[in-house]
Design a protein around this motif. Structure first.
Motif, PDB file in Angstrom:
ATOM      1  N   GLU A 105      61.127  53.644  23.040  1.00 45.66           N
ATOM      2  CA  GLU A 105      60.354  52.802  23.949  1.00 45.66           C
ATOM      3  C   GLU A 105      59.410  51.887  23.176  1.00 45.66           C
ATOM      4  O   GLU A 105      58.412  51.423  23.714  1.00 45.66           O
ATOM      5  CB  GLU A 105      59.558  53.671  24.925  1.00 45.66           C
ATOM      6  N   THR A 106      59.771  51.621  21.927  1.00 51.61           N
ATOM      7  CA  THR A 106      58.881  50.840  21.068  1.00 51.61           C
ATOM      8  C   THR A 106      59.124  49.343  21.152  1.00 51.61           C
ATOM      9  O   THR A 106      58.394  48.574  20.523  1.00 51.61           O
ATOM     10  CB  THR A 106      59.022  51.278  19.594  1.00 51.61           C
ATOM     11  N   HIS A 107      60.160  48.909  21.884  1.00 46.61           N
ATOM     12  CA  HIS A 107      60.379  47.468  22.019  1.00 46.61           C
ATOM     13  C   HIS A 107      60.979  47.143  23.390  1.00 46.61           C
ATOM     14  O   HIS A 107      61.554  47.998  24.055  1.00 46.61           O
ATOM     15  CB  HIS A 107      61.300  46.942  20.902  1.00 46.61           C
ATOM     16  N   ILE A 108      60.830  45.889  23.788  1.00 43.66           N
ATOM     17  CA  ILE A 108      61.311  45.385  25.072  1.00 43.66           C
ATOM     18  C   ILE A 108      62.501  44.464  24.830  1.00 43.66           C
ATOM     19  O   ILE A 108      62.472  43.620  23.928  1.00 43.66           O
ATOM     20  CB  ILE A 108      60.200  44.606  25.818  1.00 43.66           C
ATOM     21  N   SER A 109      63.547  44.619  25.635  1.00 42.59           N
ATOM     22  CA  SER A 109      64.715  43.736  25.547  1.00 42.59           C
ATOM     23  C   SER A 109      64.646  42.684  26.644  1.00 42.59           C
ATOM     24  O   SER A 109      64.200  42.977  27.768  1.00 42.59           O
ATOM     25  CB  SER A 109      66.011  44.533  25.694  1.00 42.59           C
ATOM     26  N   ALA A 110      65.066  41.467  26.331  1.00 44.55           N
ATOM     27  CA  ALA A 110      65.154  40.419  27.345  1.00 44.55           C
ATOM     28  C   ALA A 110      66.383  40.677  28.211  1.00 44.55           C
ATOM     29  O   ALA A 110      67.430  41.100  27.708  1.00 44.55           O
ATOM     30  CB  ALA A 110      65.250  39.047  26.687  1.00 44.55           C
ATOM     31  N   VAL A 111      66.280  40.438  29.502  1.00 46.36           N
ATOM     32  CA  VAL A 111      67.390  40.692  30.414  1.00 46.36           C
ATOM     33  C   VAL A 111      68.635  39.920  29.983  1.00 46.36           C
ATOM     34  O   VAL A 111      69.750  40.438  30.045  1.00 46.36           O
ATOM     35  CB  VAL A 111      66.996  40.331  31.864  1.00 46.36           C
ATOM     36  N   ARG A 112      68.463  38.696  29.525  1.00 49.72           N
ATOM     37  CA  ARG A 112      69.636  37.883  29.155  1.00 49.72           C
ATOM     38  C   ARG A 112      70.381  38.451  27.953  1.00 49.72           C
ATOM     39  O   ARG A 112      71.550  38.095  27.708  1.00 49.72           O
ATOM     40  CB  ARG A 112      69.204  36.441  28.862  1.00 49.72           C
ATOM     41  N   GLU A 113      69.743  39.348  27.189  1.00 46.86           N
ATOM     42  CA  GLU A 113      70.370  39.910  25.997  1.00 46.86           C
ATOM     43  C   GLU A 113      70.988  41.282  26.237  1.00 46.86           C
ATOM     44  O   GLU A 113      71.555  41.871  25.310  1.00 46.86           O
ATOM     45  CB  GLU A 113      69.332  40.007  24.867  1.00 46.86           C
ATOM     46  N   LEU A 114      70.892  41.794  27.455  1.00 48.45           N
ATOM     47  CA  LEU A 114      71.385  43.146  27.738  1.00 48.45           C
ATOM     48  C   LEU A 114      72.904  43.205  27.704  1.00 48.45           C
ATOM     49  O   LEU A 114      73.589  42.252  28.104  1.00 48.45           O
ATOM     50  CB  LEU A 114      70.878  43.608  29.114  1.00 48.45           C
ATOM     51  N   ARG A 115      73.419  44.354  27.258  1.00 45.05           N
ATOM     52  CA  ARG A 115      74.858  44.567  27.210  1.00 45.05           C
ATOM     53  C   ARG A 115      75.217  45.822  28.002  1.00 45.05           C
ATOM     54  O   ARG A 115      74.477  46.813  27.965  1.00 45.05           O
ATOM     55  CB  ARG A 115      75.330  44.720  25.762  1.00 45.05           C
ATOM     56  N   LEU A 116      76.348  45.762  28.700  1.00 35.26           N
ATOM     57  CA  LEU A 116      76.775  46.904  29.497  1.00 35.26           C
ATOM     58  C   LEU A 116      76.968  48.128  28.616  1.00 35.26           C
ATOM     59  O   LEU A 116      77.524  48.052  27.526  1.00 35.26           O
ATOM     60  CB  LEU A 116      78.078  46.582  30.234  1.00 35.26           C
ATOM     61  N   GLU A 118      74.644  49.966  27.167  1.00 31.76           N
ATOM     62  CA  GLU A 118      73.565  50.283  26.241  1.00 31.76           C
ATOM     63  C   GLU A 118      72.336  50.821  26.979  1.00 31.76           C
ATOM     64  O   GLU A 118      72.130  50.558  28.166  1.00 31.76           O
ATOM     65  CB  GLU A 118      73.161  49.051  25.430  1.00 31.76           C
ATOM     66  N   GLN A 119      71.530  51.621  26.268  1.00 33.35           N
ATOM     67  CA  GLN A 119      70.240  52.065  26.762  1.00 33.35           C
ATOM     68  C   GLN A 119      69.218  50.997  26.390  1.00 33.35           C
ATOM     69  O   GLN A 119      69.146  50.583  25.232  1.00 33.35           O
ATOM     70  CB  GLN A 119      69.850  53.407  26.138  1.00 33.35           C
ATOM     71  N   ALA A 120      68.445  50.540  27.360  1.00 34.18           N
ATOM     72  CA  ALA A 120      67.500  49.465  27.070  1.00 34.18           C
ATOM     73  C   ALA A 120      66.238  49.627  27.909  1.00 34.18           C
ATOM     74  O   ALA A 120      66.218  50.305  28.941  1.00 34.18           O
ATOM     75  CB  ALA A 120      68.145  48.104  27.339  1.00 34.18           C
ATOM     76  N   GLN A 121      65.203  48.969  27.442  1.00 32.27           N
ATOM     77  CA  GLN A 121      63.925  48.933  28.162  1.00 32.27           C
ATOM     78  C   GLN A 121      63.577  47.476  28.449  1.00 32.27           C
ATOM     79  O   GLN A 121      63.606  46.638  27.545  1.00 32.27           O
ATOM     80  CB  GLN A 121      62.827  49.578  27.315  1.00 32.27           C
ATOM     81  N   VAL A 122      63.294  47.193  29.712  1.00 36.60           N
ATOM     82  CA  VAL A 122      62.937  45.831  30.107  1.00 36.60           C
ATOM     83  C   VAL A 122      61.637  45.865  30.896  1.00 36.60           C
ATOM     84  O   VAL A 122      61.250  46.899  31.448  1.00 36.60           O
ATOM     85  CB  VAL A 122      64.056  45.166  30.941  1.00 36.60           C
ATOM     86  N   GLU A 123      60.998  44.731  30.950  1.00 29.97           N
ATOM     87  CA  GLU A 123      59.712  44.630  31.653  1.00 29.97           C
ATOM     88  C   GLU A 123      59.675  43.323  32.432  1.00 29.97           C
ATOM     89  O   GLU A 123      60.152  42.290  31.957  1.00 29.97           O
ATOM     90  CB  GLU A 123      58.573  44.685  30.638  1.00 29.97           C
ATOM     91  N   GLY A 124      59.131  43.385  33.634  1.00 27.13           N
ATOM     92  CA  GLY A 124      59.044  42.169  34.429  1.00 27.13           C
ATOM     93  C   GLY A 124      58.422  42.425  35.780  1.00 27.13           C
ATOM     94  O   GLY A 124      57.808  43.469  36.026  1.00 27.13           O
ATOM     95  N   GLU A 125      58.628  41.458  36.669  1.00 27.83           N
ATOM     96  CA  GLU A 125      58.022  41.506  38.003  1.00 27.83           C
ATOM     97  C   GLU A 125      59.097  41.748  39.061  1.00 27.83           C
ATOM     98  O   GLU A 125      60.209  41.214  38.980  1.00 27.83           O
ATOM     99  CB  GLU A 125      57.313  40.177  38.285  1.00 27.83           C
ATOM    100  N   ILE A 126      58.744  42.575  40.058  1.00 27.24           N
ATOM    101  CA  ILE A 126      59.658  42.823  41.174  1.00 27.24           C
ATOM    102  C   ILE A 126      59.606  41.608  42.103  1.00 27.24           C
ATOM    103  O   ILE A 126      58.545  41.247  42.615  1.00 27.24           O
ATOM    104  CB  ILE A 126      59.264  44.091  41.948  1.00 27.24           C
ATOM    105  N   ILE A 127      60.766  40.977  42.303  1.00 28.43           N
ATOM    106  CA  ILE A 127      60.807  39.789  43.158  1.00 28.43           C
ATOM    107  C   ILE A 127      61.489  40.068  44.495  1.00 28.43           C
ATOM    108  O   ILE A 127      61.447  39.235  45.400  1.00 28.43           O
ATOM    109  CB  ILE A 127      61.510  38.614  42.439  1.00 28.43           C
ATOM    110  N   HIS A 128      62.118  41.233  44.627  1.00 29.82           N
ATOM    111  CA  HIS A 128      62.745  41.590  45.907  1.00 29.82           C
ATOM    112  C   HIS A 128      62.920  43.098  45.971  1.00 29.82           C
ATOM    113  O   HIS A 128      63.220  43.742  44.970  1.00 29.82           O
ATOM    114  CB  HIS A 128      64.104  40.904  46.066  1.00 29.82           C
ATOM    115  N   LEU A 129      62.727  43.655  47.167  1.00 27.32           N
ATOM    116  CA  LEU A 129      62.886  45.101  47.376  1.00 27.32           C
ATOM    117  C   LEU A 129      63.443  45.341  48.765  1.00 27.32           C
ATOM    118  O   LEU A 129      62.962  44.759  49.741  1.00 27.32           O
ATOM    119  CB  LEU A 129      61.531  45.819  47.230  1.00 27.32           C
TER     120      LEU A 129
END
Length: 277
Positions: A105-116, A118-129
């Motif tokens: 959990e030591t780094h954040i991945s950009a959503v555009r760089e995510l690959r199916l 993989e384990q990743a950590q992303v951060e952002g704002e909820i725009i719809h629920l």
């Protein structure tokens, strides 16, 4: 034989915090005990046993957990209430409760760089629920980090989770990237509410053997508190005395026991985790 008298004074101003002190007075009576018995409590020199709670929490109806500091024979150590299910009864047992694995959990991945996959950590704002009922009931949140959007899907959820991920909330999530109905998604991610640009951990996050009612957060907090305790060196010396350590590790090229245990619980991001497990 021993006789004892117990009392539990409560400060009225602190009742809301659930803090108490339990004081026991012991005294030997009857025939004189053998030497090992005299050393057990040494009531003549240390007539008082004191427990001072640091937290008192209700788990469910008629079930509470209490943590605090117990002083016997002038030595104070924390009491780890709730961890007994794991066979942990003292600080030494807690620090030897080793991780099963680690997550980064030591780094954040950009959503555009995510690959199916993989384990990743992303951060952002909820725009719809929304709560979706097809093909089965699920809570679906849409998170945006500015570079793209990703969906978060929960098949089992609680009202508190809906509140945590209300539109406009800033969160940090971690999990496996999968292909969903509407695009890339994470099913049942780990979710944490954070402020924008909140600092990241400097070490890998340990995942411990756990049990029902004992969360990873509870164990991690207890371990961190133990590692920061000023009496840690003394506690470890009781477990592995210096003389014994010298016999086991005769050379001087081994790390100190306290440093080695700290490393196992808080390894750096570039650590070879396979060699630690």
């Amino acid at each position: 034989l021993f006789r004892s008298r117990m009392s539990m004074p409560m400060q009225k101003s602190r009742l809301g915090r659930g803090l108490a002190s339990l004081i026991g007075e012991t005294a030997s009576t009857g025939p004189r005990l053998p030497p090992e018995g005299e050393q057990l409590l040494n009531a003549a020199k240390f007539p008082t046993i004191t427990f001072k709670s640091t937290s008192f929490k209700k788990k469910k109806k008629n079930l509470y957990t209490m943590t605090g500091n117990l002083t016997i024979k002038g030595i104070t150590k924390p009491v780890l209430s709730g961890l007994h299910k794991l066979g942990i009864h003292d600080v030494q047992g807690l620090l030897l409760h080793m991780p099963l694995r680690y997550v980064d959990e030591t780094h954040i991945s950009a959503v555009r760089e995510l690959r199916l996959g993989e384990q990743a950590q992303v951060e952002g704002e909820i725009i719809h629920l929304e709560v979706n009922y097809k093909p089965r009931k699920s809570l679906i949140a849409r998170l945006s980090d500015g570079s793209g959007d990703i969906f978060l899907r929960f098949l089992n959820f609680y009202p508190s989770q809906q509140k945590q991920m209300a539109v406009g909330s800033h969160i940090r999530v971690r999990g496996e990237i999968r292909e969903g109905y509407q695009g890339a998604e994470i099913v049942h991610p780990t979710v944490r509410a954070v402020i924008p640009e909140a600092p990241l951990p400097e070490s890998l996050t340990p995942v411990y053997p756990a049990s029902a009612g004992i969360s990873q957060t509870m164990i991690r907090k207890a371990v961190l508190k133990a590692l920061q305790d000023a009496s840690l060196k003394e506690s470890l010396a009781e477990f592995l005395p210096t003389k014994l350590m010298a016999e086991i590790l005769p050379t001087n090229d081994w790390p100190q026991l306290q440093d080695a245990i700290t490393y196992l619980h808080q390894p750096p991001a570039d650590a070879d985790t396979q060699s630690l497990l």
